[in-house]
Structures are given as structure tokens and as C-alpha cells.
Design a protein around this motif. Structure first.
Motif, short mmCIF file in Angstrom:
data_model
loop_
_atom_site.label_atom_id
_atom_site.label_comp_id
_atom_site.label_asym_id
_atom_site.label_seq_id
_atom_site.Cartn_x
_atom_site.Cartn_y
_atom_site.Cartn_z
N MET A 148 0.84 -1.20 0.00
CA MET A 148 0.00 0.00 0.00
C MET A 148 0.87 1.25 0.00
SD MET A 148 -3.16 1.08 0.05
CE MET A 148 -4.06 2.59 0.44
N LYS A 149 1.93 1.19 0.77
CA LYS A 149 2.81 2.36 0.85
C LYS A 149 3.44 2.66 -0.52
CE LYS A 149 5.58 4.63 4.24
NZ LYS A 149 5.06 5.84 3.57
N LYS B 60 -1.46 6.83 9.35
CA LYS B 60 -2.13 8.04 9.86
C LYS B 60 -1.76 9.30 9.09
CE LYS B 60 -3.48 6.18 14.14
NZ LYS B 60 -2.77 5.47 15.21
N GLU B 61 -0.47 9.45 8.82
CA GLU B 61 -0.03 10.64 8.07
C GLU B 61 -0.71 10.71 6.71
OE1 GLU B 61 1.83 13.49 7.97
OE2 GLU B 61 1.41 13.11 10.10
N GLU B 62 -0.72 9.57 6.04
CA GLU B 62 -1.30 9.50 4.70
C GLU B 62 -2.81 9.77 4.75
OE1 GLU B 62 0.82 7.31 6.01
OE2 GLU B 62 2.43 6.95 4.55
N PHE B 63 -3.46 9.22 5.78
CA PHE B 63 -4.91 9.46 5.92
C PHE B 63 -5.17 10.95 6.09
CE2 PHE B 63 -8.84 9.95 8.37
CZ PHE B 63 -9.72 9.24 7.56
N LYS B 64 -4.30 11.57 6.89
CA LYS B 64 -4.48 13.00 7.16
C LYS B 64 -4.32 13.82 5.87
CE LYS B 64 -2.62 16.52 10.15
NZ LYS B 64 -1.23 16.87 9.87
N SER C 70 -13.79 7.09 10.76
CA SER C 70 -13.06 8.18 11.43
C SER C 70 -13.98 9.14 12.19
CB SER C 70 -12.29 8.99 10.38
OG SER C 70 -13.20 9.77 9.59
N GLY C 71 -15.28 9.15 11.85
CA GLY C 71 -16.19 10.10 12.47
C GLY C 71 -16.01 11.53 12.00
#
Ligand code: DMJ
Length: 456
Positions: free
Chosen positions: A6-7, A57-61, A99-100
Motif C-alpha cells: 500500500m505504501k 495516519k499521516e497519509e490518511f491526514k 473516522s467520524g
């Protein structure tokens, strides 16, 4: 391993095609499919939940920030209602439930509203194509006498029920319930659903039936609508098990070498061909085993296992150990592509998807072994410096890359691999159903009072 894959897929998309729909991993530039009109960022929206689940997390952000600032639907573009629904609406809904984050809910509902004019037809069966600025719809010019496609209008149900749930506006659910109504009123040849339905006359087009392309996810969504309703949608349940009964009688056959396959039906004649797309049905049969009528549970699991085995054979009988787009059971071959234009592999998920369901439902270690074989083959033949590419011929001894990293590789293929090697309590089936693009949606509990519970 799927995390590293994925990365690699994500980093290269980010480096060379950020904000565009897909990556061309050899040319190292963006790829724009006309399926999404000029809506942008398909890979970002399709990948959101996979990034979240893999704890990137970084990528999601950064993906979330892109959605906030750049994802707009006020564009003059003709889109595929089905593709935009399963990838964009589905992707946004899952990102919201996991994530809400409010932005995802807002954008999902906004996009859902943009899709509503597609239902302005005499029957309410939606158009395949829609200009989301003008609201003008039409059908694919190639589709039998102006028909809409079963797998397209039949694959809106899960997302639209959630849109009503999240917006408080019943219109979305009403639109998809009406599709059910139209289908239930019609006579079905031998109990089968043709792939083509005319939205103006309300009559079937050509009597072609497929559990692969043009039909596939319609069946999937009948079962999953029932599961997602906390098993209250009796209509969906009945339609699913009746359809499976007809499929078994008329489409499922066993080759002389003992491989079970699902053929295509054309006005009563069988074409002994099975698509890669059809391989999802192994997982579907197994997932539906539990609710099967009259002691058929074991039988449906067995059917899932046999389809998984056949699809594994379609991989194993190639040089690259990745399966072709379609394989045949005639002219002396079994589970092998015979036509040059059916030998390609475009990073599709369906076989791995079926391994994942079979693993969760049986814990037979062979499904993880088969999944591992697919990982090795992907790494060996599809991985390139600039990401992952599809292959033009899986029987060749040298790779000919198609230079597209499909967005479903990140949303589905890699997510299902990750789940195949995870514990069962990651997105457990009691709480989540996966849309046809592998975006998890929560089961809506009967009492519905407790949002927390819905999101577990
Ligand atoms: C995806 O967009 C979905 O899985 C759809 O149901 C079928 N085609 C691709 C993957 O092959």
C-alpha cells in the motif's frame, strides 16, 4: 506485506499523480478515466478507508485535507452513476463511519444529491450516465436497445440506504426501494435476471444473464442489503436466495476435470466462460450460507469453496500465477483463457476477495496460502518502480505492462489481502458489510438507538 505494498502504491500516486484519478506507474503521470467525468481524486477517495484500517495516519491526514480543499462536484461532467456511487459515495461513507470526521458525511450526502436526477426516468430505473451539472442522463450507447444495466442500477442500494440514514432525508432509500419494486413486478425468464432493463418501457432488453460483468454486484447487494439491515430486509433475502436457486439450476456446471464454474446464459444457451469478475461469487455464496433455507448452509459454503478452487486454478494455470480476465471450459480447455483479448489482468480483487471470505468463514489455511501466492505474483510481475501495473497477457513469459494502477487496487485488492492476514475481529462481519468496492458500511441495528453500537 500488504501494508508495504500500500505504501508503494500510495507514495507513487502521491509523487506522480496527486489529485488526479489514477496513476500511470510506468509513464509516471496521472491517468484520467472518463468513468468519473472530471471529478478528480478517485484514488484518494477510494484509498481513504484502507489507509485508515492500515493505520497509515499521516497519509490518511493528507488524503482528508485533499478532500476538504479539493473535492468538488459542481463540475460540468458526464459520469457513470454506478462507478461514482461505489467508489466516491462508498469511499466517503466508509471514511466517515471509521473516522467520524464530518467532512466525509457532508461530501457523501452532497454527492448523493447530485446523483438523484439519474432517477428521472418513466420507471425510476436510473440512467447509467449523468451530467452532474445539467442533470441530463442517458444510457450506454452499446446497451441493448437503450437499456440500463442490472449491475449498475442494482448496485446503489447499500450506499443510498446509508445516505438516507445519515442525512435524515428518505428520498435516497425511496429511489432504491422503487428499483426493487420494478424488478419484482417483472416476469423473469427461468427465474433469472437479464442484464438489460429499459428504463422507459420497464421491459427487459436482451435475455443475457451473467454473474460476472453486467450482472455481478446486483446479486451481491441483495444479500448484503439483508445483512446490512440486521436481517430485517426480508424482501432482499428472498430475492437473493431465489436468484441463487435459479443460478444453480441454469448456470452452474462442473467440468469433466471436476471444476465447478458459473457459465453465462444467452437466451437459454450457455457460454462456458467465467470472468475474473465472477470469482467474487465464491465469497458471496459463503457469506450467504448462514441464512440459506432448508439445511442448505453446508451446501452454500461448499459452493463457495468450489468456486474459490476453480478461480485459484485459473491463476495457477498461467505463467504469471495471476488470473486472466476470462477463462473457458470448452474446446478442450479448463479454466484457461483462449482468446488474446481475455488474457489480461488489471489488478482486480475478486479472487483474493473470495479467499478472504473463505478464510474468515472456514479457517482453512489453504486460503492464506493461495493469498500468499497472489502476493508473490503481484510483487514479481506487477510491481514496478513507479507503483503497480496491470498485465496484458498472464500467459506470456515476459511482462507487458498496461501502465494503469487502478484505484480498486488500493481500495479492494490490498484491503482484502490485509484482512486475509489479520484477525477476524478487524471489521467483523457481524458489524460491517463491504460495498462492492470493498468499502465497509456498518450494519444498521434494528433498534437503531445506539450510534456507538452501529460503528463498532
Ligand atoms: C470494482 O470497481 C468493483 O469491484 C466492481 O464491483 C467490479 N469492478 C471493479 C474491480 O474489478
Amino acid at each position: 506485506v500488504s501494508l508495504q505494498m500500500m505504501k508503494h502504491a500510495w507514495d507513487n500516486y502521491k509523487r506522480y499523480a496527486w489529485g488526479l484519478n489514477e496513476l500511470k506507474p510506468l509513464s509516471k503521470q496521472g491517468h484520467s478515466s472518463n468513468l468519473f467525468g472530471n471529478i478528480q481524486g478517485a484514488t484518494i477517495v477510494d484509498a481513504l478507508d484502507t489507509l485508515y484500517i492500515m493505520e497509515m495516519k499521516e497519509e490518511f491526514k493528507e488524503a482528508k485535507e485533499w478532500v476538504e480543499k479539493n473535492l468538488y462536484f459542481n463540475v460540468n461532467a458526464e459520469i457513470s452513476v454506478f462507478e461514482v456511487n461505489i467508489r466516491f459515495v462508498g469511499g466517503l461513507l466508509s471514511a466517515y463511519y471509521l473516522s467520524g470526521e464530518e467532512v466525509f458525511r457532508k461530501k457523501a450526502v452532497e454527492l448523493g444529491e447530485k446523483l438523484l436526477p439519474a432517477f428521472n426516468t418513466p420507471t425510476g430505473i436510473p440512467w447509467a450516465l449523468l451530467n452532474i451539472k445539467s442533470g441530463i442522463g442517458r444510457n450506454w450507447p452499446w446497451a441493448s436497445g437503450g437499456s440500463s444495466i442490472l449491475a449498475e442500477f442494482g448496485t446503489l442500494h447499500l450506499e443510498f440506504v446509508h445516505l438516507s440514514h445519515l442525512s435524515g432525508n428518505p428520498v435516497f432509500a425511496e429511489k432504491v426501494m422503487n428499483i426493487r419494486k420494478v424488478l419484482n413486478r417483472l416476469d423473469k425468464p427461468e427465474g433469472l435476471y437479464p442484464n438489460y432493463l429499459n428504463p422507459s418501457s420497464g421491459q427487459w432488453g436482451q435475455h443475457h444473464v451473467s454473474i460476472g460483468g453486467l450482472g455481478d454486484s446486483f446479486y451481491e447487494y441483495l444479500l448484503k442489503a439483508w445483512l446490512m439491515s440486521d436481517k430485517t430486509d426480508e424482501d432482499g433475502k428472498k430475492m437473493y436466495y431465489d436468484a441463487v436457486q435459479a443460478i444453480e439450476t441454469h448456470l452452474i456446471r462442473k467440468s469433466s476435470g471436476g471444476l465447478t464454474y458459473i457459465a453465462e446464459w444467452k437466451g437459454g444457451l450457455l457460454e462456458h466462460k467465467m470472468g475474473h469478475l465472477t470469482c467474487f461469487a465464491g465469497g458471496m455464496f459463503a457469506l450467504g450460507a448462514d441464512g440459506a433455507p432448508s439445511d442448505k448452509t453446508g451446501h452454500h459454503i461448499e459452493l463457495g469453496a468450489e468456486i474459490a478452487r476453480t478461480c485459484h486454478e485459473s491463476y495457477d494455470r498461467t505463467r504469471m500465477k495471476l488470473g486472466p480476465e476470462a477463462f473457458r471450459f470448452d474446446g478442450g480447455v479448463e479454466a484457461i483463457a483462449t482468446r488474446q483479448n481475455e488474457k489480461y489482468y488489471i489488478l482486480r480483487p475478486e479472487v483474493i476477495e473470495t479467499y478472504m471470505y473463505m478464510w474468515r468463514l472456514t479457517h482453512d489455511p489453504k486460503y492464506r496460502e493461495w493469498g500468499w501466492e497472489a502476493v508473490e505474483a503481484l510483487e514479481k510481475h506487477c510491481r514496478v518502480d513507479g507503483g503497480y501495473s496491470g498485465l496484458r497477457d498472464v500467459y506470456d513469459n515476459r511482462e507487458s505492462h498496461d501502465d494503469v494502477q487502478q484505484s480498486f487496487f488500493l481500495s479492494e485488492t490490498l484491503k482484502y489481502l490485509y484482512l486475509l492476514f489479520s484477525e477476524d475481529d478487524l471489521l467483523p462481519f457481524e458489524h460491517w458489510v463491504f460495498n462492492t468496492e470493498a468499502h465497509p458500511l456498518p450494519v444498521l441495528r434494528k433498534d437503531d438507538g445506539n450510534k456507538e453500537e452501529n460503528q463498532k
